[in-house]
Write an enzyme that holds these catalytic residues in place. Structure first.
Site, PDB file in Angstrom:
ATOM      1  N   LYS A   9       5.764   6.401 -21.020  1.00  0.00           N
ATOM      2  CA  LYS A   9       6.675   6.709 -21.721  1.00  0.00           C
ATOM      3  C   LYS A   9       7.928   7.301 -20.755  1.00  0.00           C
ATOM      4  CE  LYS A   9       7.451   9.938 -23.164  1.00  0.00           C
ATOM      5  NZ  LYS A   9       9.299  11.432 -23.750  1.00  0.00           N
ATOM      6  N   VAL A  91       1.116  15.722 -15.587  1.00  0.00           N
ATOM      7  CA  VAL A  91       1.405  17.006 -16.943  1.00  0.00           C
ATOM      8  C   VAL A  91       2.908  17.406 -16.995  1.00  0.00           C
ATOM      9  CG1 VAL A  91      -0.152  18.683 -18.310  1.00  0.00           C
ATOM     10  CG2 VAL A  91      -1.316  17.424 -17.221  1.00  0.00           C
ATOM     11  N   GLY A  94       7.723  14.686 -18.958  1.00  0.00           N
ATOM     12  CA  GLY A  94       8.200  13.744 -19.345  1.00  0.00           C
ATOM     13  C   GLY A  94       7.812  12.391 -19.666  1.00  0.00           C
ATOM     14  N   SER A  99       0.933  12.389 -25.815  1.00  0.00           N
ATOM     15  CA  SER A  99       1.086  10.995 -26.494  1.00  0.00           C
ATOM     16  C   SER A  99       0.816   9.805 -26.500  1.00  0.00           C
ATOM     17  CB  SER A  99       2.719  11.318 -26.637  1.00  0.00           C
ATOM     18  OG  SER A  99       2.710  12.626 -27.340  1.00  0.00           O
ATOM     19  N   ASP A 129       6.614  11.878 -30.212  1.00  0.00           N
ATOM     20  CA  ASP A 129       6.282  11.148 -29.503  1.00  0.00           C
ATOM     21  C   ASP A 129       5.357  10.109 -29.692  1.00  0.00           C
ATOM     22  OD1 ASP A 129       8.388  11.305 -27.919  1.00  0.00           O
ATOM     23  OD2 ASP A 129       7.916  11.885 -26.141  1.00  0.00           O
TER      24      ASP A 129
END
Length: 269
Positions: A9, A91, A94, A99, A129
């Site tokens: 994402k 990890v 951002g 999620s 998210d």
């Protein structure tokens, strides 16, 4: 055996409007997803199990406390799932990695058992998210990010390069360092218009906490990019290109100048 990709994402724009009474922040963001990420392989089992492999597996200290296990716990089923998570995304980066993993679990359960009617609420309880990551399609997020609206996606197929300086950056401290100044609403228009005219309000506090981020953006700016920005709360940055050749040339430049940085080349979904 079932397979799902937990698509990375990115926030093409992220406007922080205010701090809420519940401690969260009122956001307006343009979620986008890259056609690559973590990989989940699931098999029917007598009970739920999670095994984590891959480059960033060590970033998840407690496999049964990660979002894959938590997603399994909130989805009713008649059978268990034995899931192997190949952790390819860094990890605290951002990229919504956890999620995205949870979203992929929802899709795995949908394939094998279907989803309950209230799956959006169940997803939202796992994280702001997660609802957007279940479908992993470009969408506008409001509220804490769980209120989703459609957007005209004129960026599908756009070559993208993700770069992370391999410095973990937790979300909490970045939001805490935000100056609480409302700099205005998310632009309107197509995805490209929103991305070009938008911003990421978390860049200034993230830059202070992680000076490597502006360095990444500066190096990306040396390439044939039409947009580069930090994703989410950092430290990953993204760059969008007009051609695969330009993207790959940028990746080669990064590899030569900063071989220690993590990078991922793909296309926007």
């Amino acid at each position: 055996m079932l397979n799902e990709t937990a698509y990375a994402k990115i926030n093409l724009a992220l406007h922080v409007r205010s701090r809420r009474h519940d401690g969260y922040h009122e956001l307006e963001t343009l979620f986008a997803f890259v056609d690559a990420g973590d990989v989940l392989i699931a098999r029917v089992a007598d009970q739920d199990r999670v095994t984590t492999t891959g480059e960033f597996a060590s970033g998840i200290e407690k496999p049964f406390d990660n979002l894959v296990a938590k997603a399994l716990a909130v989805l009713p089923r008649s059978q268990g799932l034995d899931i192997t998570l190949e952790k390819n995304l860094p990890v605290a980066a951002g990229l919504g990695g956890g999620s995205a993993d949870a979203g992929a679990v929802f899709r795995l359960v949908e394939q094998s058992h279907g989803l309950p009617d209230d799956w959006q609420k169940r997803a939202a309880k796992l994280g702001a998210d997660v609802p957007s990551c279940v479908r992993s399609e470009m969408v506008i997020g409001r509220g804490t990010g769980t209120e989703l609206e459609p957007v005209e996606n004129d960026l599908a197929g756009t070559p993208v390069l993700l770069v992370n300086p391999r410095v973990p950056l937790s979300t909490g401290p970045v939001f805490k360092a935000w100056d609480q100044t409302d700099r205005g609403a998310l632009p309107t228009g197509t995805a490209r218009q929103i991305a070009e005219n938008g911003r990421n309000d978390l860049e200034p506090p993230a830059f202070t906490l992680c000076p490597a981020i502006p360095e990444v953006l500066a190096v990306l700016g040396e390439t044939k990019v039409w947009l580069t920005r930090m994703s989410g709360s950092g430290a990953t940055c993204f760059a969008l290109f007009d051609s695969i050749e330009d993207r790959d040339a940028a990746a080669s430049h990064i590899e030569t100048e900063h071989p220690q940085w993590w990078k991922l080349a793909g296309k926007l979904r």
